[in-house]
Design a protein around this motif. Structure first.
Motif, PDB file in Angstrom:
ATOM      1  N   GLN A 222      -0.554  -6.799  14.418  1.00 18.76           N
ATOM      2  CA  GLN A 222      -0.488  -7.316  13.057  1.00 18.76           C
ATOM      3  C   GLN A 222       0.484  -6.480  12.244  1.00 18.76           C
ATOM      4  OE1 GLN A 222      -4.696  -7.160  12.012  1.00 18.76           O
ATOM      5  NE2 GLN A 222      -4.898  -9.351  12.400  1.00 18.76           N
ATOM      6  N   LEU A 223       1.290  -7.172  11.423  1.00 15.49           N
ATOM      7  CA  LEU A 223       2.363  -6.523  10.672  1.00 15.49           C
ATOM      8  C   LEU A 223       1.936  -6.295   9.227  1.00 15.49           C
ATOM      9  CD1 LEU A 223       5.385  -5.641  10.503  1.00 15.49           C
ATOM     10  CD2 LEU A 223       5.907  -8.002   9.873  1.00 15.49           C
ATOM     11  N   TYR A 224       2.258  -5.102   8.700  1.00 19.85           N
ATOM     12  CA  TYR A 224       1.989  -4.763   7.304  1.00 19.85           C
ATOM     13  C   TYR A 224       3.291  -4.258   6.677  1.00 19.85           C
ATOM     14  CZ  TYR A 224      -2.874  -4.558   8.903  1.00 19.85           C
ATOM     15  OH  TYR A 224      -4.093  -4.831   9.462  1.00 19.85           O
ATOM     16  N   LEU A 225       3.472  -4.587   5.416  1.00 22.64           N
ATOM     17  CA  LEU A 225       4.595  -4.050   4.643  1.00 22.64           C
ATOM     18  C   LEU A 225       4.104  -3.791   3.228  1.00 22.64           C
ATOM     19  CD1 LEU A 225       7.710  -3.444   4.571  1.00 22.64           C
ATOM     20  CD2 LEU A 225       7.956  -5.710   3.542  1.00 22.64           C
ATOM     21  N   SER A 226       4.407  -2.605   2.712  1.00 23.32           N
ATOM     22  CA  SER A 226       4.032  -2.284   1.333  1.00 23.32           C
ATOM     23  C   SER A 226       5.204  -1.612   0.650  1.00 23.32           C
ATOM     24  CB  SER A 226       2.798  -1.374   1.300  1.00 23.32           C
ATOM     25  OG  SER A 226       3.159  -0.034   1.575  1.00 23.32           O
ATOM     26  N   ASN A 227       5.134  -1.567  -0.695  1.00 28.32           N
ATOM     27  CA  ASN A 227       6.136  -0.828  -1.447  1.00 28.32           C
ATOM     28  C   ASN A 227       5.750   0.643  -1.506  1.00 28.32           C
ATOM     29  OD1 ASN A 227       4.111  -0.705  -3.394  1.00 28.32           O
ATOM     30  ND2 ASN A 227       4.939  -2.387  -4.590  1.00 28.32           N
ATOM     31  N   ALA A 228       6.517   1.421  -2.283  1.00 29.57           N
ATOM     32  CA  ALA A 228       6.293   2.864  -2.330  1.00 29.57           C
ATOM     33  C   ALA A 228       4.975   3.228  -2.999  1.00 29.57           C
ATOM     34  CB  ALA A 228       7.454   3.557  -3.044  1.00 29.57           C
ATOM     35  N   GLN A 229       4.346   2.279  -3.731  1.00 29.71           N
ATOM     36  CA  GLN A 229       3.042   2.541  -4.339  1.00 29.71           C
ATOM     37  C   GLN A 229       1.894   2.132  -3.426  1.00 29.71           C
ATOM     38  OE1 GLN A 229       5.589   0.962  -6.342  1.00 29.71           O
ATOM     39  NE2 GLN A 229       6.056   3.088  -6.816  1.00 29.71           N
ATOM     40  N   GLY A 230       2.203   1.589  -2.253  1.00 28.74           N
ATOM     41  CA  GLY A 230       1.169   1.163  -1.329  1.00 28.74           C
ATOM     42  C   GLY A 230       0.700  -0.268  -1.553  1.00 28.74           C
ATOM     43  N   GLU A 231       1.316  -0.999  -2.491  1.00 24.26           N
ATOM     44  CA  GLU A 231       0.900  -2.378  -2.762  1.00 24.26           C
ATOM     45  C   GLU A 231       1.440  -3.287  -1.656  1.00 24.26           C
ATOM     46  OE1 GLU A 231       0.972  -2.162  -7.634  1.00 24.26           O
ATOM     47  OE2 GLU A 231       2.839  -2.423  -6.524  1.00 24.26           O
ATOM     48  N   TYR A 232       0.555  -4.110  -1.116  1.00 20.79           N
ATOM     49  CA  TYR A 232       0.930  -4.937   0.029  1.00 20.79           C
ATOM     50  C   TYR A 232       1.980  -5.979  -0.375  1.00 20.79           C
ATOM     51  CZ  TYR A 232      -2.795  -3.247   3.076  1.00 20.79           C
ATOM     52  OH  TYR A 232      -3.583  -2.487   3.871  1.00 20.79           O
ATOM     53  N   LEU A 233       3.024  -6.071   0.458  1.00 23.21           N
ATOM     54  CA  LEU A 233       4.008  -7.148   0.353  1.00 23.21           C
ATOM     55  C   LEU A 233       3.801  -8.160   1.482  1.00 23.21           C
ATOM     56  CD1 LEU A 233       7.145  -4.930  -0.360  1.00 23.21           C
ATOM     57  CD2 LEU A 233       5.534  -5.893  -2.005  1.00 23.21           C
ATOM     58  N   ILE A 234       3.405  -7.667   2.633  1.00 21.22           N
ATOM     59  CA  ILE A 234       3.070  -8.533   3.773  1.00 21.22           C
ATOM     60  C   ILE A 234       1.766  -8.018   4.356  1.00 21.22           C
ATOM     61  CG2 ILE A 234       3.740  -9.224   6.107  1.00 21.22           C
ATOM     62  CD1 ILE A 234       6.616  -9.146   5.266  1.00 21.22           C
ATOM     63  N   HIS A 235       0.833  -8.928   4.632  1.00 26.82           N
ATOM     64  CA  HIS A 235      -0.485  -8.557   5.166  1.00 26.82           C
ATOM     65  C   HIS A 235      -0.988  -9.728   6.001  1.00 26.82           C
ATOM     66  CE1 HIS A 235      -4.765  -7.519   5.290  1.00 26.82           C
ATOM     67  NE2 HIS A 235      -4.405  -6.289   4.964  1.00 26.82           N
ATOM     68  N   PRO A 236      -1.713  -9.444   7.087  1.00 22.98           N
ATOM     69  CA  PRO A 236      -2.270 -10.558   7.874  1.00 22.98           C
ATOM     70  C   PRO A 236      -3.138 -11.491   7.043  1.00 22.98           C
ATOM     71  CG  PRO A 236      -2.462  -8.484   9.078  1.00 22.98           C
ATOM     72  CD  PRO A 236      -1.973  -8.135   7.711  1.00 22.98           C
ATOM     73  N   ASP A 237      -3.790 -10.978   6.016  1.00 19.30           N
ATOM     74  CA  ASP A 237      -4.560 -11.802   5.083  1.00 19.30           C
ATOM     75  C   ASP A 237      -3.649 -12.153   3.900  1.00 19.30           C
ATOM     76  OD1 ASP A 237      -6.295 -13.036   3.366  1.00 19.30           O
ATOM     77  OD2 ASP A 237      -7.763 -11.416   3.316  1.00 19.30           O
ATOM     78  N   PRO A 238      -3.185 -13.401   3.782  1.00 20.10           N
ATOM     79  CA  PRO A 238      -2.242 -13.744   2.707  1.00 20.10           C
ATOM     80  C   PRO A 238      -2.773 -13.453   1.321  1.00 20.10           C
ATOM     81  CG  PRO A 238      -2.434 -15.522   4.330  1.00 20.10           C
ATOM     82  CD  PRO A 238      -3.523 -14.545   4.639  1.00 20.10           C
ATOM     83  N   ARG A 239      -4.099 -13.368   1.143  1.00 19.84           N
ATOM     84  CA  ARG A 239      -4.645 -13.110  -0.191  1.00 19.84           C
ATOM     85  C   ARG A 239      -4.324 -11.701  -0.673  1.00 19.84           C
ATOM     86  NH1 ARG A 239     -10.735 -14.571   1.122  1.00 19.84           N
ATOM     87  NH2 ARG A 239     -10.104 -13.267   2.887  1.00 19.84           N
TER      88      ARG A 239
END
Length: 580
Positions: A222-239
């Motif tokens: 599963q792929l995750y992407l976040s910004n420098a503050q840790g806020e999710y940009l991509i997450h397996p759960d779209p919510r």
């Protein structure tokens, strides 16, 4: 019929052999599971690093595209406003070029040429919509000069490229990019003399870009992407993706606490990797690897954190067959132990009893019988092996206890200054407010913000900034009473909770001491660094009756002090209920 001592001892030896075999099998099984997890973590680290390299290559390719188009002769001539026929030809040429690039790159939402002299008005614009690629003309062209990707790019030098934050595109008329996650990659358009004429912008489909990167990932990852503050940009759960855009909170450090050390790294730092486990409260436990995107020549507003995870159950799926094999081995050794116990009962009575006693004592955490390690036969070898195992396990338990103590300290203290952190301070404030309400007591809060810290940090470097923060934190700690609380809640922001305050004048005295003490120079590498501070003061219950109101009042007072030029002490205005 009573059994003789040999039979009783044989039974005891058989049981001991079974126990030893079972413990050996258990340790072997546990070690194999640990190695499986370690191997999976290493695979995740390797795959994540490869994805980060691919992300860097993708952004670099987009940067080359935007530089290429920004350097197109037609772009400069168009912005120099040549004759109408020439303008029309240049617009048509650039529009055709934009169309070809969007058709070649499905991850591009939009390409635009913006005029710097007319508030960033769009001169040539080609968008992607549901039917394909289209050119936008006439009154549909918009002014974009108020967007960061315009005015920040206009400050760049020739050859530099700006990369925006990853956001949901809310610009009106964005067609296929409307409401989609996107990045703006922009470069300045200059004439032959180096004068900035405009901006070339490519709007990149973030989902499309990472969809290409993740296309070759093995199933189950599963792929995750976040910004420098840790806020999710991509997450397996779209919510959870872009939850901040909906006023919600979904951050990677809540799901994978170990990622916090990546978030405190400075922007543009070298690549760093963290292996993490998800919290059980967030769902099935997963192992994951996260990498912070290393710095590059691009003028990016913030770094990315990219991660891959795999369910722990999938990692350990092969351990079931291994467990069955270990069980068969344990059963075989147990049968052999029963057979040998009958033959060796009398000869092995004392040394084996010592070994069993030592193992039992170790398992129960109590001092056991001394092991017969001095023997030179197989029993001595077994005793020495068990002693070595006990030493290793004891060392591991000691390390785990030390790590737990360190984690407990980090959970409540700031790693740089040693002061309490925001979490500890909020808990302390809630207890102090509850005590004050029960006893009709009073307390005060000082919100302190350093005035010229950014100049020191930028001019002298982060080493000087860290030294200033540590020195000033120590000064604050020595200014207040033992019952008071000093915490660092932000980069250069501190709060002081004064408990059992009887007179407003006492608070004023402390606030002046804080301001004057923080204004004193800090010596660093032979130089004196001066910052100063602005102080906001709020008292309970005059300025707020709960933690949020009291913090907000002190924060507002601090900003009034900051707006007044710094180095000031401002008191919060009385709350509405108190004025009534």
């Amino acid at each position: 019929m009573r059994l003789g001592i040999a039979w009783r001892l044989g039974v005891a030896l058989a049981v001991a052999g079974v126990v030893v075999a079972g413990l050996t099998g258990y340790y072997a099984y546990s070690a194999s599971r640990h190695m499986m997890v370690a191997a999976a973590e290493q695979r995740l680290v390797t795959a994540t690093r490869v994805l980060v390299r691919q992300l860097a290559v993708g952004l670099d390719n987009t940067a080359r595209d935007v530089r290429l188009v920004a350097g197109h002769p037609g772009a400069g001539r168009l912005l120099l406003r040549s004759d109408p026929e020439q303008l029309a030809r240049n617009e048509t040429t650039l529009a055709l070029l934009f169309r070809q690039m969007l058709e070649t790159h499905p991850e591009y939402f939009q390409m635009r040429l913006l005029d710097a002299a007319n508030h960033g008005v769009e001169r040539v614009r080609v968008d992607r919509d549901d039917l394909g690629v289209m050119r936008v003309q006439g009154e549909d062209l918009q002014e974009k000069g108020h967007y960061p990707y315009v005015y920040e790019t206009l400050r760049l030098h020739a050859g530099q490229v700006y990369v925006s934050r990853a956001v949901i595109n809310h610009e009106l008329g964005a067609h296929a990019g409307q409401g989609k996650p996107s990045l703006e990659v922009a470069a300045p358009v200059m004439d032959v003399h180096g004068v900035v004429l405009g901006v070339m912008v490519i709007n990149v489909d973030l989902n499309g870009l990472f969809g290409q990167l993740a296309a070759d990932l093995p199933p189950g990852l599963q792929l995750y992407l976040s910004n420098a503050q840790g806020e999710y940009l991509i997450h397996p759960d779209p919510r959870k993706a872009f939850a901040f855009d909906r006023g919600q909170s979904a951050v990677v450090q809540d799901e994978f606490p170990a990622v916090r050390e990546l978030l405190v790294a400075p922007v543009g730092a070298d690549e760093k990797t963290v292996v993490a486990r998800s919290e059980a409260a967030q769902g099935p436990v997963a192992v994951a690897a996260f990498v912070r995107q290393p710095g590059s020549a691009l003028k990016a507003e913030e770094d990315f954190l990219l991660g891959l995870s795999q369910p722990l159950s999938a990692v350990l799926s092969d351990s079931d067959s291994l467990g069955a094999m270990v069980l068969r081995i344990v059963a075989a050794f147990s049968a052999l132990a029963v057979l040998l116990a009958a033959l060796l009962a009398r000869a092995l009575t004392r040394p084996l009893a010592q070994i069993v006693g030592a193992v039992d004592g170790f398992v129960d955490g109590k001092p056991g019988d001394p092991l017969p390690v001095q023997r030179r036969d197989e029993i001595g070898t077994l005793a020495r092996a068990i002693e070595h195992m006990q030493q290793q396990i004891g060392a591991q338990f000691s390390k785990l206890a030390q790590k737990q103590r360190e984690l407990d300290h980090l959970a409540s203290h700031d790693s740089l200054t040693g002061l309490q952190n925001r979490r500890f301070f909020m808990d302390r404030l809630d207890h102090a407010l509850a005590h004050a309400r029960r006893n009709q007591g009073r307390l005060a809060m000082l919100f302190v913000d350093l005035d010229r810290f950014k100049e020191v940090n930028d001019g002298e470097g982060h080493g000087a900034g860290d030294a200033v923060l540590r020195t000033l934190a120590q000064r604050l700690r020595h200014l207040v009473r033992e019952s008071d609380t000093v915490a660092r809640i932000g980069g250069d922001e501190f709060v002081i909770l004064l408990d059992e305050v009887h007179e407003a004048e006492d608070v004023e005295v402390v606030a002046r001491k804080v301001r004057d003490t923080l204004a004193e120079p800090v010596r660093w590498e032979g130089r004196e660094l001066v910052v100063g501070a602005s102080v906001g003061v709020a008292r309970f219950p005059d300025h707020g009756e709960d933690a949020e109101a009291l913090i907000a009042a002190a924060d507002a007072a601090m900003y009034r002090a900051k707006s007044g030029g710094g180095g000031l002490i401002c008191h919060a205005a009385p709350s509405q209920r108190h004025r009534a």
